[in-house]
Design a protein around this motif. Structure first.
Motif, PDB file in Angstrom:
ATOM      1  N   LEU A  26      21.386  -3.118  16.696  1.00 52.03           N
ATOM      2  CA  LEU A  26      21.280  -1.672  16.531  1.00 52.03           C
ATOM      3  C   LEU A  26      21.870  -0.931  17.730  1.00 52.03           C
ATOM      4  O   LEU A  26      22.626   0.035  17.575  1.00 52.03           O
ATOM      5  CB  LEU A  26      19.811  -1.269  16.363  1.00 52.03           C
ATOM      6  CG  LEU A  26      19.335  -1.068  14.933  1.00 52.03           C
ATOM      7  CD1 LEU A  26      17.862  -0.724  14.909  1.00 52.03           C
ATOM      8  CD2 LEU A  26      20.151   0.047  14.274  1.00 52.03           C
ATOM      9  N   GLU A  27      21.537  -1.409  18.930  1.00 50.27           N
ATOM     10  CA  GLU A  27      22.032  -0.739  20.138  1.00 50.27           C
ATOM     11  C   GLU A  27      23.554  -0.766  20.165  1.00 50.27           C
ATOM     12  O   GLU A  27      24.202   0.213  20.531  1.00 50.27           O
ATOM     13  CB  GLU A  27      21.500  -1.422  21.400  1.00 50.27           C
ATOM     14  CG  GLU A  27      19.985  -1.508  21.493  1.00 50.27           C
ATOM     15  CD  GLU A  27      19.431  -2.662  20.692  1.00 50.27           C
ATOM     16  OE1 GLU A  27      20.004  -3.767  20.772  1.00 50.27           O
ATOM     17  OE2 GLU A  27      18.448  -2.459  19.941  1.00 50.27           O
ATOM     18  N   ARG A  28      24.101  -1.899  19.802  1.00 48.56           N
ATOM     19  CA  ARG A  28      25.550  -2.044  19.855  1.00 48.56           C
ATOM     20  C   ARG A  28      26.235  -1.086  18.880  1.00 48.56           C
ATOM     21  O   ARG A  28      27.274  -0.510  19.177  1.00 48.56           O
ATOM     22  CB  ARG A  28      25.929  -3.495  19.551  1.00 48.56           C
ATOM     23  CG  ARG A  28      27.408  -3.768  19.728  1.00 48.56           C
ATOM     24  CD  ARG A  28      27.684  -5.265  19.678  1.00 48.56           C
ATOM     25  NE  ARG A  28      29.099  -5.514  19.533  1.00 48.56           N
ATOM     26  CZ  ARG A  28      29.976  -5.428  20.507  1.00 48.56           C
ATOM     27  NH1 ARG A  28      29.573  -5.090  21.703  1.00 48.56           N
ATOM     28  NH2 ARG A  28      31.245  -5.660  20.291  1.00 48.56           N
ATOM     29  N   ILE A  29      25.626  -0.925  17.720  1.00 48.22           N
ATOM     30  CA  ILE A  29      26.208  -0.017  16.739  1.00 48.22           C
ATOM     31  C   ILE A  29      26.252   1.408  17.280  1.00 48.22           C
ATOM     32  O   ILE A  29      27.288   2.078  17.255  1.00 48.22           O
ATOM     33  CB  ILE A  29      25.387  -0.062  15.433  1.00 48.22           C
ATOM     34  CG1 ILE A  29      25.624  -1.388  14.720  1.00 48.22           C
ATOM     35  CG2 ILE A  29      25.760   1.102  14.521  1.00 48.22           C
ATOM     36  CD1 ILE A  29      24.748  -1.576  13.518  1.00 48.22           C
ATOM     37  N   SER A  36      34.596  -3.100  16.857  1.00 49.58           N
ATOM     38  CA  SER A  36      33.790  -2.651  15.722  1.00 49.58           C
ATOM     39  C   SER A  36      34.267  -3.226  14.394  1.00 49.58           C
ATOM     40  O   SER A  36      33.577  -3.079  13.383  1.00 49.58           O
ATOM     41  CB  SER A  36      33.768  -1.117  15.674  1.00 49.58           C
ATOM     42  OG  SER A  36      35.023  -0.566  15.927  1.00 49.58           O
ATOM     43  N   GLY A  37      35.417  -3.890  14.423  1.00 51.06           N
ATOM     44  CA  GLY A  37      35.951  -4.468  13.196  1.00 51.06           C
ATOM     45  C   GLY A  37      34.972  -5.335  12.433  1.00 51.06           C
ATOM     46  O   GLY A  37      34.692  -5.074  11.249  1.00 51.06           O
ATOM     47  N   PRO A  38      34.435  -6.373  13.091  1.00 47.19           N
ATOM     48  CA  PRO A  38      33.509  -7.247  12.374  1.00 47.19           C
ATOM     49  C   PRO A  38      32.279  -6.502  11.858  1.00 47.19           C
ATOM     50  O   PRO A  38      31.725  -6.878  10.816  1.00 47.19           O
ATOM     51  CB  PRO A  38      33.109  -8.276  13.447  1.00 47.19           C
ATOM     52  CG  PRO A  38      34.233  -8.274  14.414  1.00 47.19           C
ATOM     53  CD  PRO A  38      34.735  -6.861  14.440  1.00 47.19           C
ATOM     54  N   PHE A  93      29.196   3.551  10.198  1.00 43.84           N
ATOM     55  CA  PHE A  93      28.212   3.162  11.202  1.00 43.84           C
ATOM     56  C   PHE A  93      26.804   3.551  10.769  1.00 43.84           C
ATOM     57  O   PHE A  93      25.855   2.780  10.913  1.00 43.84           O
ATOM     58  CB  PHE A  93      28.542   3.800  12.555  1.00 43.84           C
ATOM     59  CG  PHE A  93      29.617   3.084  13.315  1.00 43.84           C
ATOM     60  CD1 PHE A  93      29.319   1.947  14.048  1.00 43.84           C
ATOM     61  CD2 PHE A  93      30.928   3.531  13.289  1.00 43.84           C
ATOM     62  CE1 PHE A  93      30.299   1.276  14.748  1.00 43.84           C
ATOM     63  CE2 PHE A  93      31.915   2.867  13.983  1.00 43.84           C
ATOM     64  CZ  PHE A  93      31.604   1.731  14.718  1.00 43.84           C
ATOM     65  N   ALA A  94      26.677   4.765  10.221  1.00 45.11           N
ATOM     66  CA  ALA A  94      25.361   5.219   9.772  1.00 45.11           C
ATOM     67  C   ALA A  94      24.856   4.322   8.649  1.00 45.11           C
ATOM     68  O   ALA A  94      23.681   3.931   8.627  1.00 45.11           O
ATOM     69  CB  ALA A  94      25.452   6.665   9.303  1.00 45.11           C
TER      70      ALA A  94
END
Lengths: 244, 244
Positions: free
Chosen positions: B92-95, B178-180, B228-229
DNA sequence: TCAAAGCAAGTGTGATCACAAATCAAAAAA
DNA sequence: TTTTTTGATTTGTGATCACACTTGCTTTGA
């Protein structure tokens, strides 16, 4: 079933021993080149050879070529069409470009940090401020390297508090790219009767202590803009003289 | 002194021949892995081995290990303490972290581009919009790859106009990271009756055509926030179900 | 005298090998 | 049955070699 006892014993031992780490040669080469780059030990436009660096670092070519490849991908070095690699040359556009990117990203990082730094962290960077004053009181000439190192520690101590694992590597990459440039400016500063560098850092700390994100961002931008502006002027006057 | 004649002859030949280029194997491996990463062909947390990739790409280990090293330094891959490398897992943090960084930097890039794009460039991205509609009219299912590629071209066509040689590599690095993640979201979108993706792109183009930097930035942030959301919600509900 | 050809030293790239560390599975011990 | 140990396989790392390309200098020719 004395598993618990063995486990406890291992933990006792582990507590006494300091981890030896398992750093590879490639990692050491990479770190060393990074240090040299940020510290401005290489001049802009300087060409680097794999075998030359391998000899200088007393290893084989293998770790060096991988380290160079990594530095090229983060734009700290540049691959020429000839396949040789050099540290990127300074241009006016590049200076403005780097300053803009650094203001944007480091500004965001410090704004985030401003809301997250506790008294503990504030105390740490305040201590660095004191160390700085101490050093300048002694007036050693050759402490320019030490000054640069301290400056770096000060900034990254703050950035580390921003809580973003994505922004920090980008900032490192930016420092890597601007290292060879700003070193020129730092030297010139040191000669031309140093302006109060610490003043800028003090206002950064003050803003952070008040948790004022906007003020911190502005103080930071003022701080990092200085060497870039200096370098910009120097380059422009050099270009003007070149034209005559 | 027929030098001029020879020169002219050479130029004639040169005009007919297309440059063969001198791309190394390592570069091809690197590009291929980049493509796979951005396209989401690798799953988060998947472990990659040098020899495995070398076999898959039909080369030796040497070009692969250097390409992997490069991808690790730009955080597209992750080096485990075991020395093995994997694609970074989703958290979650990474997103949130990635979205914030992308909004910041790509937002700045599009704001810069808004003031620099001429009618020529506007026409180019408008044409892409048309291509998009065309593709969706045909309703092919497996065009999800093509859709992703087109999306990428659209964005980078804009970013290229920002005139910053520093920002663009950073954006590429962010897409790589963010691709994967977003691929998971894209697939889910495609299944769950696609919302009008093109709508967001249209408002971006509209803002750019008006040279309205602020509107362009906001439209862009809205565009990239969506997957992302979605992914964020999915992860949260998965975590909630996990707890029960 | 000058430009082009030829040669030699140097350089990056890729392949292969040796070695140490990690991983996994089967066997042995509890 | 569960845990530990042992051994075989896999994996990353670094060294070395062969090859191709570049570069700089010398030599040759006009």
């Amino acid at each position: 079933m004395q598993k618990a006892a063995i486990e406890r014993n291992n933990e006792t031992i582990a507590a006494q021993l300091t981890p030896v780490g398992r750093e590879t040669v490639q990692d050491r080469v990479y770190s060393e080149l990074r240090r040299a780059l940020i510290g401005g030990l290489f001049e802009p436009s300087q060409v680097l050879t794999i075998r030359g660096l391998a000899d200088a670092l007393v290893t084989s070519t293998m770790p060096v070529r991988e380290a160079l490849g990594r530095l090229i991908t983060e734009k700290a070095l540049e691959a020429l069409p000839n396949r040789s690699v050099r540290v990127p040359p300074i241009t006016l556009e590049r200076i403005d470009d780097l300053l803009r990117a650094r203001s944007l990203i480091e500004g965001e990082a410090i704004a985030l940090a401003a809301t997250r730094m506790g008294p503990r962290q504030i105390a740490t960077i305040e201590a660095m401020l004191g160390e700085w004053d101490e050093m300048r009181a002694l007036k050693h000439k050759k402490d320019i390297d030490r000054e640069a190192t301290l400056n770096q520690s000060f900034h990254f101590e703050i950035y580390r508090c921003c809580g973003s694992a994505v922004l920090i590597p980008m900032i490192e990459s930016l420092w890597l790219q601007s290292g060879p440039c700003i070193r020129v400016a730092i030297y010139a500063f040191s000669e031309a009767g140093e302006v109060d560098t610490a003043h800028y850092h003090r206002s950064i700390v003050a803003a952070l202590a008040k948790q004022d994100a906007q003020a911190a961002r502005e103080a930071l931008v003022a701080d990092i803009s200085r060497p870039f502006a200096f370098l910009r002027d120097k380059l422009q006057s050099a270009a003007a003289k070149d034209r005559t």
